[in-house]
Write an enzyme that holds these catalytic residues in place. Structure first.
Site, PDB file in Angstrom:
ATOM      1  N   ASP A 181       1.027  -1.258  -0.171  1.00 23.61           N
ATOM      2  CA  ASP A 181      -0.107   0.142  -0.028  1.00 23.61           C
ATOM      3  C   ASP A 181       0.803   1.225  -0.092  1.00 23.61           C
ATOM      4  O   ASP A 181       2.209   1.120   0.087  1.00 23.61           O
ATOM      5  CB  ASP A 181      -0.961  -0.062   1.105  1.00 23.61           C
ATOM      6  CG  ASP A 181      -0.184   0.009   2.323  1.00 23.61           C
ATOM      7  OD1 ASP A 181       0.938  -0.554   2.803  1.00 23.61           O
ATOM      8  OD2 ASP A 181      -0.473   0.945   3.316  1.00 23.61           O
ATOM      9  N   HIS A 491       1.156  -8.738  -3.862  1.00 27.52           N
ATOM     10  CA  HIS A 491       0.289  -7.693  -3.513  1.00 27.52           C
ATOM     11  C   HIS A 491       1.033  -6.360  -3.242  1.00 27.52           C
ATOM     12  O   HIS A 491       1.654  -6.195  -2.159  1.00 27.52           O
ATOM     13  CB  HIS A 491      -0.525  -8.131  -2.367  1.00 27.52           C
ATOM     14  CG  HIS A 491      -1.570  -7.334  -1.800  1.00 27.52           C
ATOM     15  ND1 HIS A 491      -2.768  -7.305  -2.449  1.00 27.52           N
ATOM     16  CD2 HIS A 491      -1.526  -6.144  -1.086  1.00 27.52           C
ATOM     17  CE1 HIS A 491      -3.592  -6.434  -2.028  1.00 27.52           C
ATOM     18  NE2 HIS A 491      -2.953  -5.392  -0.987  1.00 27.52           N
ATOM     19  N   ASP A 544       0.795 -17.397  -4.437  1.00 29.92           N
ATOM     20  CA  ASP A 544       1.111 -16.398  -5.044  1.00 29.92           C
ATOM     21  C   ASP A 544       0.372 -15.614  -6.000  1.00 29.92           C
ATOM     22  O   ASP A 544       0.385 -15.923  -7.297  1.00 29.92           O
ATOM     23  CB  ASP A 544       2.195 -16.940  -6.060  1.00 29.92           C
ATOM     24  CG  ASP A 544       3.215 -15.946  -7.007  1.00 29.92           C
ATOM     25  OD1 ASP A 544       3.869 -16.536  -7.736  1.00 29.92           O
ATOM     26  OD2 ASP A 544       2.833 -14.642  -6.693  1.00 29.92           O
ATOM     27  N   GLU A 553       1.904 -10.162   0.288  1.00 23.76           N
ATOM     28  CA  GLU A 553       2.247  -8.892   0.342  1.00 23.76           C
ATOM     29  C   GLU A 553       3.760  -8.788   0.562  1.00 23.76           C
ATOM     30  O   GLU A 553       4.623  -9.761   1.095  1.00 23.76           O
ATOM     31  CB  GLU A 553       1.450  -8.229   1.220  1.00 23.76           C
ATOM     32  CG  GLU A 553       1.735  -6.516   1.002  1.00 23.76           C
ATOM     33  CD  GLU A 553       0.604  -5.583   1.695  1.00 23.76           C
ATOM     34  OE1 GLU A 553      -0.321  -6.181   2.490  1.00 23.76           O
ATOM     35  OE2 GLU A 553       0.626  -4.382   1.599  1.00 23.76           O
TER      36      GLU A 553
HETATM   37  O1  G3I Z   1      -0.238 -11.214  18.344  1.00 23.68           O
HETATM   38  C1  G3I Z   1      -1.512 -12.189  17.942  1.00 23.68           C
HETATM   39  C2  G3I Z   1      -1.090 -13.463  18.486  1.00 23.68           C
HETATM   40  O2  G3I Z   1      -0.910 -13.327  20.081  1.00 23.68           O
HETATM   41  C3  G3I Z   1      -2.194 -14.409  18.241  1.00 23.68           C
HETATM   42  O3  G3I Z   1      -1.824 -15.682  18.841  1.00 23.68           O
HETATM   43  C4  G3I Z   1      -2.258 -14.592  16.597  1.00 23.68           C
HETATM   44  C5  G3I Z   1      -3.451 -15.383  15.997  1.00 23.68           C
HETATM   45  O4  G3I Z   1      -3.430 -15.443  14.640  1.00 23.68           O
HETATM   46  O5  G3I Z   1      -2.610 -13.223  16.089  1.00 23.68           O
HETATM   47  C6  G3I Z   1      -1.441 -12.261  16.497  1.00 23.68           C
HETATM   48  O6  G3I Z   1      -1.689 -10.923  15.993  1.00 23.68           O
HETATM   49  C7  G3I Z   1      -1.591 -10.875  14.533  1.00 23.68           C
HETATM   50  C8  G3I Z   1      -0.811  -9.676  14.499  1.00 23.68           C
HETATM   51  O7  G3I Z   1      -0.436  -9.320  13.039  1.00 23.68           O
HETATM   52  C9  G3I Z   1       0.502  -9.759  14.946  1.00 23.68           C
HETATM   53  O8  G3I Z   1       1.239 -10.885  14.429  1.00 23.68           O
HETATM   54  C10 G3I Z   1      -3.019 -10.601  13.752  1.00 23.68           C
HETATM   55  O9  G3I Z   1      -3.515 -11.973  13.864  1.00 23.68           O
HETATM   56  C11 G3I Z   1      -2.629 -10.304  12.275  1.00 23.68           C
HETATM   57  O10 G3I Z   1      -3.829 -10.014  11.669  1.00 23.68           O
HETATM   58  C12 G3I Z   1      -1.808  -9.070  12.309  1.00 23.68           C
HETATM   59  O11 G3I Z   1      -1.601  -8.847  11.136  1.00 23.68           O
HETATM   60  C13 G3I Z   1      -0.852  -7.497  10.708  1.00 23.68           C
HETATM   61  C14 G3I Z   1      -1.788  -7.110   9.338  1.00 23.68           C
HETATM   62  O12 G3I Z   1      -1.261  -5.936   9.173  1.00 23.68           O
HETATM   63  C15 G3I Z   1      -3.205  -6.901   9.693  1.00 23.68           C
HETATM   64  O13 G3I Z   1      -3.158  -5.865  10.592  1.00 23.68           O
HETATM   65  C16 G3I Z   1       0.558  -7.686  10.273  1.00 23.68           C
HETATM   66  O14 G3I Z   1       1.477  -8.177  11.603  1.00 23.68           O
HETATM   67  C17 G3I Z   1       1.217  -6.715   9.631  1.00 23.68           C
HETATM   68  O15 G3I Z   1       2.366  -6.617   9.036  1.00 23.68           O
HETATM   69  C18 G3I Z   1       0.234  -6.004   8.630  1.00 23.68           C
HETATM   70  O16 G3I Z   1       0.734  -4.824   8.241  1.00 23.68           O
HETATM   71  C19 G3I Z   1       0.250  -4.373   7.025  1.00 23.68           C
HETATM   72  C20 G3I Z   1      -0.156  -2.859   7.210  1.00 23.68           C
HETATM   73  O17 G3I Z   1      -1.133  -2.886   8.319  1.00 23.68           O
HETATM   74  C21 G3I Z   1      -0.524  -2.104   6.124  1.00 23.68           C
HETATM   75  N1  G3I Z   1       0.490  -2.140   5.072  1.00 23.68           N
HETATM   76  C22 G3I Z   1       0.852  -3.495   4.705  1.00 23.68           C
HETATM   77  C23 G3I Z   1       1.271  -4.169   5.793  1.00 23.68           C
HETATM   78  C24 G3I Z   1       1.719  -5.663   5.602  1.00 23.68           C
HETATM   79  O18 G3I Z   1       0.809  -6.486   5.149  1.00 23.68           O
HETATM   80  O1  9MR Z   2      -3.797  -3.476   0.024  1.00 19.03           O
HETATM   81  C1  9MR Z   2      -4.285  -3.640   1.540  1.00 19.03           C
HETATM   82  C2  9MR Z   2      -2.860  -4.253   2.195  1.00 19.03           C
HETATM   83  O2  9MR Z   2      -1.657  -3.422   2.303  1.00 19.03           O
HETATM   84  C3  9MR Z   2      -3.315  -4.462   3.575  1.00 19.03           C
HETATM   85  O3  9MR Z   2      -2.263  -5.173   4.481  1.00 19.03           O
HETATM   86  C4  9MR Z   2      -4.547  -5.214   3.890  1.00 19.03           C
HETATM   87  C5  9MR Z   2      -4.767  -5.651   5.224  1.00 19.03           C
HETATM   88  O4  9MR Z   2      -5.123  -4.796   5.961  1.00 19.03           O
HETATM   89  O5  9MR Z   2      -5.408  -4.705   3.092  1.00 19.03           O
HETATM   90  C6  9MR Z   2      -5.194  -4.450   1.760  1.00 19.03           C
HETATM   91  O6  9MR Z   2      -6.285  -3.758   1.073  1.00 19.03           O
HETATM   92  C7  9MR Z   2      -7.496  -4.425   0.810  1.00 19.03           C
HETATM   93  C8  9MR Z   2      -8.549  -3.981   1.938  1.00 19.03           C
HETATM   94  O7  9MR Z   2      -8.172  -4.711   3.287  1.00 19.03           O
HETATM   95  C9  9MR Z   2      -9.854  -4.866   1.552  1.00 19.03           C
HETATM   96  N1  9MR Z   2     -10.169  -4.223   0.173  1.00 19.03           N
HETATM   97  C10 9MR Z   2      -9.226  -4.560  -0.911  1.00 19.03           C
HETATM   98  C11 9MR Z   2      -7.726  -4.027  -0.361  1.00 19.03           C
HETATM   99  C12 9MR Z   2      -6.733  -4.601  -1.428  1.00 19.03           C
HETATM  100  O8  9MR Z   2      -6.648  -6.092  -1.400  1.00 19.03           O
END
Ligand code: G3I
Ligand code: 9MR
Length: 585
Positions: A181, A491, A544, A553
Site C-alpha cells: 500500500d 500484493h 502467489d 504482500e
Molecule cells: O499477536 C497475535 C497473537 O497473540 C495471536 O496468537 C495471533 C493469532 O493469529 O494473532 C496475532 O496478531 C496478529 C498480528 O498481525 C501480530 O502478528 C494478527 O492476527 C494479524 O492479523 C496481524 O497482521 C498484521 C496485518 O497488517 C493486519 O493488521 C501484520 O502483522 C502486519 O504486518 C500487517 O501490516 C500491513 C499494514 O497494516 C498495512 N501495510 C501492509 C502491511 C503488511 O501487510
Molecule cells: O492493500 C491492503 C494491504 O496493504 C493490507 O495489508 C491489507 C490488510 O489490511 O488490506 C489490503 O487492502 C485490501 C482491503 O483490506 C480490503 N479491500 C481490498 C484491498 C486490496 O486488497
C-alpha cells in the site's frame, strides 16, 4: 519431530519403483564455500544420492538418509549434508542415474546480489519522487504523493465532523511506502530503520562497499545510509511541536492497485501516540550515533528530536493508538499493547547515545525480556543493544541481557535441530509475515554467534536464509526476481499498476500461515482469494496471487531483516568480524 523408521522406508523403496525423483529443496542462491550446506529432498526414497560437478564427475556419494516428518507441512523428507564440498562451482544431484533438478552453486559472493536487491528495494518504495530509468530500470515511474500538504487528521470538516472546520496542514514529504500500500507508518519504520542500521553498526566496512545504484545526494554517505536518510528525513516531519509523533500518513481507506501518481485521495497525518513516539525516539537515537561521523548537525537534530519524543511519551504513557472508525488503513497496534517494550527499546538507544542516567534507570526498573522482535514487540532489539554493550551498560545488565539472548537462541536451535526442514522456527511464528519471523530468528542466532563464537548458531542463521531462498515445501525463493522460481504476483500496488510483467525485484513476500484473512471463506467477498489453506498446514498456506495480502504482500519490516541476514552472512563469509572485533569475546 518424528523420524520414520528407516528400515521400513528402505525395504519399501527396494521393491517400489521410484515413480518420481523429488526435486531437492535448496538455497537457490547457493552457498559460500565455507558455509554449512544442507539439502532437503521430499519423500522417503531408499536409494543413495550422487553429487556431480558440471562436467559430470562424481564428487560425493550420499547414503540414503533417515526419513523425517515435518509437522508444519505433513511431508516426509530426507536431509542431506554436502558441506564437505567447498570448491566453488555448480553441482547437481542424481539418484538412480536420474537428475533431480535445482543446481547448487558454491561461490564466494553467494549473497551479495540478493543483499543489494533487498536494500535497493527501499529506493523503489520512495514516496514523493520520480524513479528514473538509470536507477529503476523498467520499473521507472512518475512521482506520487508529494505529501507536502498533508491534512492533520481531525482538523478538516470530514474528520472533525464540523462543517466549518478550517483544515490544518503539514509538510510530510519523502519516506518509504510501507508495503503493498502507499501508507507511511512510524511504528513500522522504527523496527525497519533499526534493523538496517544494525548492519552498518556491525559490519561498516562491508556496508561501505555495498553499492545500490541509487541517487547520491550526500557525497560522503555509503549508499545504505543514503537510502535510510530518505526515510529519516520523513520521520522528522512527523513530530509535532510538543514532541509527540503522529502514527502514520495515509488516505482514509486503501486505494486501488494503481501507480502512486494515480492515487490522488487526500492524505492525513493521523493521531500522535506513545508507541509511535517511542519507536521514533529509539530509531532516531540509534541513527544519531550512526550518522554522527558523517553529519554531526544532522545527528544532533535527530538526537534532540528523539529526547523530545521520549519526554512526550513519559507524559502520555497511556496514549495508545486507537484507530478511528473512518480510518481503514494499517493500524500497527495489537491487542494488549501497553508500550512497555517500546519504553525499554527507546531507553536502551537513548542511553547508548547520551549516557544519561534517566534512561539507564528505566532499564533497571522496566527490565527487558526476550520477546520479539516484530513491530508489536521491540524487546529483543533492546536485548541486542545491551547484550553486546557491556562497556556501556555495565556487566550486570549486559550479562542478564546476554542470558536472555542465548536462551532464546538455544530454544530456536533446538527447534531447528529436530525439524524436518531443519528450520529454527517456533509454532507461534506461523503468523502474518512468517517469512520475516524466519529472518528475525536468523538475526537472533547471529547475535548468539557474535557473543559466543559458536558456529552452530551461524549454521542456524544459514538455515533461516536457506528456507527463504528455496529450502521450503514450495521449492521456491520467496524473494521476487531471485532463484529458479520466485513470486510473480505479489500484493504490491507499484508492481500491479506498472503493467510490467516482472514484479519489482528484491522483495520478500510475507509467506505462509493459517490466518486466512484474505480468503473468501463464505463466498461473499469476491475480491478475496480462493481457499489456498485447505491443507490446514501452516507451511503450505501460501498463494502467489495479488489477492493474497495476508501471505503475498511485501513490507519494509520484512525486507530489512532479509537484507540484514543475507548481508551479515555474506560479510562473515568474506571475513568481516562483528564490529571489527570490538567489545566482544
Ligand atoms: O499477536 C497475535 C497473537 O497473540 C495471536 O496468537 C495471533 C493469532 O493469529 O494473532 C496475532 O496478531 C496478529 C498480528 O498481525 C501480530 O502478528 C494478527 O492476527 C494479524 O492479523 C496481524 O497482521 C498484521 C496485518 O497488517 C493486519 O493488521 C501484520 O502483522 C502486519 O504486518 C500487517 O501490516 C500491513 C499494514 O497494516 C498495512 N501495510 C501492509 C502491511 C503488511 O501487510
Ligand atoms: O492493500 C491492503 C494491504 O496493504 C493490507 O495489508 C491489507 C490488510 O489490511 O488490506 C489490503 O487492502 C485490501 C482491503 O483490506 C480490503 N479491500 C481490498 C484491498 C486490496 O486488497
Amino acid at each position: 519431530m518424528k523420524i520414520i523408521n528407516i528400515k521400513n522406508s528402505i525395504l519399501a523403496s527396494l521393491f517400489a519403483i521410484p515413480v518420481f525423483a523429488a526435486t531437492p529443496a535448496i538455497n537457490q542462491m547457493g552457498f559460500a564455500p565455507k558455509a554449512e550446506k544442507i539439502i532437503i529432498i521430499p519423500g522417503n526414497d531408499g536409494y543413495p544420492v550422487e553429487v556431480r560437478n558440471l562436467s559430470g564427475k562424481k564428487v560425493l556419494d550420499l547414503k540414503p538418509s533417515l526419513v523425517w516428518e515435518w509437522e508444519y507441512s505433513n511431508e516426509e523428507v530426507q536431509i542431506y549434508d554436502i558441506s564437505k564440498i567447498t570448491t566453488p562451482g555448480t553441482y547437481r544431484l542424481f539418484r538412480n542415474g536420474a537428475y533431480l533438478g535445482n543446481p547448487i552453486e558454491i561461490k564466494e559472493d553467494a549473497y551479495r546480489e540478493v543483499t543489494q536487491a533487498a536494500f535497493k528495494w527501499f529506493y523503489f518504495q520512495r514516496a514523493s519522487m520520480a524513479l528514473e530509468p538509470k536507477y529503476a530500470g523498467k520499473w521507472a515511474r512518475a512521482a506520487g504523493q508529494m505529501d507536502n500538504k498533508v491534512i492533520i487528521y481531525g482538523t478538516d470538516a470530514l474528520t472533525s465532523g464540523k462543517k466549518n472546520a478550517k483544515a490544518k496542514y503539514m509538510n510530510s514529504s519523502k519516506g518509504w511506502y510501507d508495503a503493498g500500500d502507499y501508507g507511511k507508518y512510524i511504528v513500522n519504520s522504527g523496527i525497519t530503520v533499526y534493523t538496517i542500521l544494525q548492519l552498518y553498526e556491525h559490519f561498516p566496512e562491508f556496508v561501505d562497499k555495498l553499492s545500490l545504484n541509487i541517487p547520491n545526494t550526500s557525497k560522503n554517505l555509503p549508499d545504505l545510509l543514503e537510502e535510510v536518510k530518505y526515510n529519516l528525513d520523513w520521520m522528522l516531519t512527523m513530530q509535532d511541536k510538543d514532541g509527540g509523533v503522529y502514527h502514520k500518513v495515509t488516505t482514509l481507506k486503501f486505494g486501488g492497485s494503481v501507480l502512486p501518481e494515480s492515487d490522488v485521495a487526500d492524505r492525513y497525518a493521523i493521531i500522535k501516540n506513545v508507541t509511535a513516539s517511542l519507536d521514533f525516539a529509539g530509531a532516531l537515537a540509534q541513527a544519531s550515533v550512526v550518522y554522527s561521523k558523517f553529519d554531526k548537525a544532522y545527528a544532533d537534530k535527530m538526537l534532540k528530536a528523539a529526547e523530545k519524543a521520549w519526554a512526550w511519551a513519559k507524559k502520555n504513557p497511556k496514549a495508545i493508538y486507537k484507530q478511528p472508525d473512518d480510518v481503514q488503513t494499517g493500524s500497527y497496534v495489537h491487542d494488549g499493547e501497553d508500550a512497555m517494550d517500546e519504553f525499554r527499546f527507546a531507553a536502551g538507544e537513548l542511553y547508548n547515545a547520551t549516557k544519561k542516567e534517566e534512561y539507564l534507570n528505566e532499564l533497571k526498573t522496566n527490565p527487558m525480556n526476550g520477546n520479539g522482535p516484530w513491530w508489536g514487540d521491540m524487546n529483543m532489539l533492546g536485548i541486542y543493544r545491551v547484550a553486546t554493550g557491556a562497556t556501556i551498560f555495565g556487566d550486570s545488565l549486559s550479562k542478564a541481557a546476554e542470558k536472555i539472548l542465548i536462551d532464546e537462541a538455544n530454544s530456536l536451535k533446538a527447534e531447528g535441530d529436530t525439524s524436518g526442514y531443519r528450520l529454527p522456527m517456533h509454532k507461534w511464528n506461523w503468523n502474518w509475515g512468517s517469512n520475516s519471523a524466519v529472518a528475525n530468528n536468523g538475526i537472533i542466532l547471529l547475535h548468539a554467534y557474535y557473543i559466543t563464537g559458536n558456529v552452530a548458531y551461524l549454521n542456524g542463521a544459514q538455515k533461516c536464509l536457506d528456507y527463504l531462498l528455496g529450502k521450503n515445501p514450495f521449492e521456491m525463493s520467496y524473494v521476487t526476481g531471485f532463484g529458479y522460481r520466485s513470486p510473480r504476483n505479489p500484493h504490491h500496488r507499484p508492481s500491479e499498476g506498472d503493467l510490467v510483467d516482472d514484479p519489482v525485484p528484491g522483495m520478500l513476500v510475507g509467506g505462509p500461515h493459517l490466518g486466512k484473512q484474505d480468503i473468501n471463506l463464505d463466498g461473499t467477498e469476491n475480491w478475496k482469494c480462493p481457499n489456498y489453506a485447505s491443507s490446514d498446514m501452516p507451511a503450505l498456506a501460501y498463494l502467489d496471487d495479488r489477492c493474497s495480502y495476508a501471505t503475498n504482500e511485501v513490507a519494509i519490516n520484512w525486507n530489512a531483516p532479509l537484507g540484514y541476514l543475507a548481508g551479515a552472512l555474506q560479510a562473515i563469509y568474506e571475513g568481516n568480524n562483528f564490529m571489527k572485533g570490538k567489545g566482544l569475546k
